[in-house]
Design a protein around this motif. Structure first.
Motif, PDB file in Angstrom:
ATOM      1  N   TYR A   1       4.514   4.693  -7.018  1.00  0.00           N
ATOM      2  CA  TYR A   1       4.839   4.124  -5.713  1.00  0.00           C
ATOM      3  C   TYR A   1       3.698   4.266  -4.709  1.00  0.00           C
ATOM      4  CZ  TYR A   1       9.381   4.935  -7.875  1.00  0.00           C
ATOM      5  OH  TYR A   1      10.426   4.982  -8.752  1.00  0.00           O
TER       6      TYR A   1
ATOM      7  N   ASN B   1       0.586   3.201  -3.160  1.00  0.00           N
ATOM      8  CA  ASN B   1      -0.238   1.998  -3.120  1.00  0.00           C
ATOM      9  C   ASN B   1      -1.670   2.266  -2.700  1.00  0.00           C
ATOM     10  OD1 ASN B   1       1.814   0.302  -3.930  1.00  0.00           O
ATOM     11  ND2 ASN B   1       1.432  -1.196  -2.316  1.00  0.00           N
ATOM     12  N   GLU B   2      -1.857   3.225  -1.791  1.00  0.00           N
ATOM     13  CA  GLU B   2      -3.204   3.448  -1.285  1.00  0.00           C
ATOM     14  C   GLU B   2      -3.306   4.846  -0.675  1.00  0.00           C
ATOM     15  OE1 GLU B   2      -6.614   0.779   0.982  1.00  0.00           O
ATOM     16  OE2 GLU B   2      -4.500   0.313   1.273  1.00  0.00           O
TER      17      GLU B   2
ATOM     18  N   ASP C   1     -10.881   0.193  -8.308  1.00  0.00           N
ATOM     19  CA  ASP C   1      -9.714   0.755  -7.624  1.00  0.00           C
ATOM     20  C   ASP C   1     -10.071   1.979  -6.778  1.00  0.00           C
ATOM     21  OD1 ASP C   1     -10.194   2.519  -9.679  1.00  0.00           O
ATOM     22  OD2 ASP C   1      -8.260   2.238 -10.679  1.00  0.00           O
TER      23      ASP C   1
ATOM     24  N   LYS D   1      -7.050   2.608  -4.472  1.00  0.00           N
ATOM     25  CA  LYS D   1      -6.046   1.571  -4.610  1.00  0.00           C
ATOM     26  C   LYS D   1      -4.976   2.010  -5.620  1.00  0.00           C
ATOM     27  CE  LYS D   1      -8.420  -0.942  -1.774  1.00  0.00           C
ATOM     28  NZ  LYS D   1      -7.965  -1.111  -0.375  1.00  0.00           N
ATOM     29  N   LYS D   2      -3.976   1.174  -5.808  1.00  0.00           N
ATOM     30  CA  LYS D   2      -2.844   1.508  -6.671  1.00  0.00           C
ATOM     31  C   LYS D   2      -3.314   1.859  -8.077  1.00  0.00           C
ATOM     32  CE  LYS D   2       1.682  -0.229  -8.132  1.00  0.00           C
ATOM     33  NZ  LYS D   2       2.428   0.915  -7.580  1.00  0.00           N
TER      34      LYS D   2
ATOM     35  N   ASN E   1       3.023   4.626   0.622  1.00  0.00           N
ATOM     36  CA  ASN E   1       3.929   4.552  -0.528  1.00  0.00           C
ATOM     37  C   ASN E   1       4.817   3.324  -0.414  1.00  0.00           C
ATOM     38  OD1 ASN E   1       3.680   7.540  -1.741  1.00  0.00           O
ATOM     39  ND2 ASN E   1       3.729   7.682   0.485  1.00  0.00           N
ATOM     40  N   GLN E   2       4.962   2.606  -1.523  1.00  0.00           N
ATOM     41  CA  GLN E   2       5.820   1.428  -1.569  1.00  0.00           C
ATOM     42  C   GLN E   2       6.821   1.625  -2.701  1.00  0.00           C
ATOM     43  OE1 GLN E   2       3.673  -2.248  -1.390  1.00  0.00           O
ATOM     44  NE2 GLN E   2       5.412  -3.499  -2.016  1.00  0.00           N
TER      45      GLN E   2
ATOM     46  N   HIS F   1       9.711   0.817  -5.089  1.00  0.00           N
ATOM     47  CA  HIS F   1      10.255  -0.410  -5.654  1.00  0.00           C
ATOM     48  C   HIS F   1      10.885  -0.109  -7.011  1.00  0.00           C
ATOM     49  CE1 HIS F   1       6.563  -0.320  -8.117  1.00  0.00           C
ATOM     50  NE2 HIS F   1       5.985   0.021  -6.986  1.00  0.00           N
TER      51      HIS F   1
ATOM     52  N   ASP G   1      11.101  -3.776  -0.620  1.00  0.00           N
ATOM     53  CA  ASP G   1      10.624  -2.447  -0.953  1.00  0.00           C
ATOM     54  C   ASP G   1      10.715  -1.561   0.281  1.00  0.00           C
ATOM     55  OD1 ASP G   1      10.024  -3.455  -3.434  1.00  0.00           O
ATOM     56  OD2 ASP G   1       7.911  -3.795  -2.981  1.00  0.00           O
TER      57      ASP G   1
ATOM     58  N   ASP H   1       4.694   5.271   5.070  1.00  0.00           N
ATOM     59  CA  ASP H   1       3.278   5.232   5.446  1.00  0.00           C
ATOM     60  C   ASP H   1       2.994   6.444   6.330  1.00  0.00           C
ATOM     61  OD1 ASP H   1       0.773   4.755   6.505  1.00  0.00           O
ATOM     62  OD2 ASP H   1       1.155   2.681   7.042  1.00  0.00           O
TER      63      ASP H   1
END
Length: 259
Positions: A11, A13-14, A85, A100-101, A138-139, A141, A207, A211
């Motif tokens: 989860y 993302n960055e 990434d 990155k993810k 964090n995302q 999903h 989602d 953050d």
């Protein structure tokens, strides 16, 4: 071997580390040599690179007409690893490391990359640090997580303030809250809510974003690379504590990896 538990980073993302420093008015010959030394020292981990000119645009209105002016001030260099990434951005004003993810394994490995970059940055010395920050985005999903059962996975205190009754003809498309906190010498900006990849169109599947953005307030206390790394360790603990508060045991169970 004793088994331990860690969280998978599906989860995440960055992750972003950033320092700003007092800029020179114009790039010097010494700055050009410094960037070449920097490039050479990080080339094993970040072999890819390119650069872009820094362009400052100003628009003024004179006698009812707009006049634009363009001013170049050096270059911004971009470096990346083979997978693209892990991205490094450097110019006369800041240094950024962005994972990155999929790139983030753990904070120890992330700090090792930061340490390498800071060591290579010594050619830019002396630096007057103006900003030091660490951010995790964090995302969340999962197919089984939706607007109706989100309280089973996210701490209810985060949800109570942003969920409300809608009319039958209404369908919310996106919703975020922001909380700014001060703790000791740090400011934390915590943004959370429902992210809609199809915004502004309606989308039943959203989602949930967590953050967490932490920065040091008293940057004047930074005098060395060791100071920066110690501050990052403290900010990482602050961020982790808030993330751990934001999720429930049910989501922790999904995220757990037993070793």
């Amino acid at each position: 071997m004793t088994k331990g538990i860690r969280y998978k980073n599906d989860y995440l993302n960055e992750v972003i580390f950033k320092i700003d420093f007092s800029a020179r008015d114009t790039p010097s010959r010494e700055d050009n040599r410094a960037i070449e030394q920097f490039k050479e020292e990080i080339s094993d981990e970040f072999p890819k690179f390119y650069f872009k000119p820094n362009v400052k645009v100003e628009v003024n209105f004179i006698e009812g007409k707009s006049q634009s002016s363009f001013e170049e001030n050096g270059l911004t260099w971009f470096f990346s690893n083979e997978n693209d990434d892990k991205i490094v951005e450097l110019n006369l004003e800041h240094l950024i490391l962005a994972y990155k993810k999929g790139a983030y394994i753990g904070f120890r490995e992330f700090l090792e990359d930061v340490s390498q970059l800071l060591s290579a940055l010594r050619w830019y010395m002396p630096l007057q640090i103006k900003y030091l920050g660490l951010r995790y985005i964090n995302q969340i999903h999962e197919e089984e997580i939706n607007d109706d059962n989100i309280k089973e996975y996210i701490n209810e205190s985060l949800i109570n303030n942003i969920i409300f009754e809608l009319d039958d003809a209404e369908n919310f498309t996106q919703l975020f809250s922001r909380l700014d906190l001060l703790t000791e010498d740090y400011q934390m900006t915590f943004q959370y809510g429902f992210f809609n990849p199809l915004f502004p169109e309606s989308n039943p599947k959203k989602d949930f974003i967590l953050d967490l953005d932490c920065k040091l307030i008293k940057v004047g206390t930074i005098n060395s690379q060791e100071d920066i790394e110690e501050q990052l360790k403290k900010m990482n603990k602050i961020i982790y504590k808030k993330f751990d508060y934001a999720i429930t045991d049910k989501l922790r169970k999904i995220m757990e990896v037993v070793e």
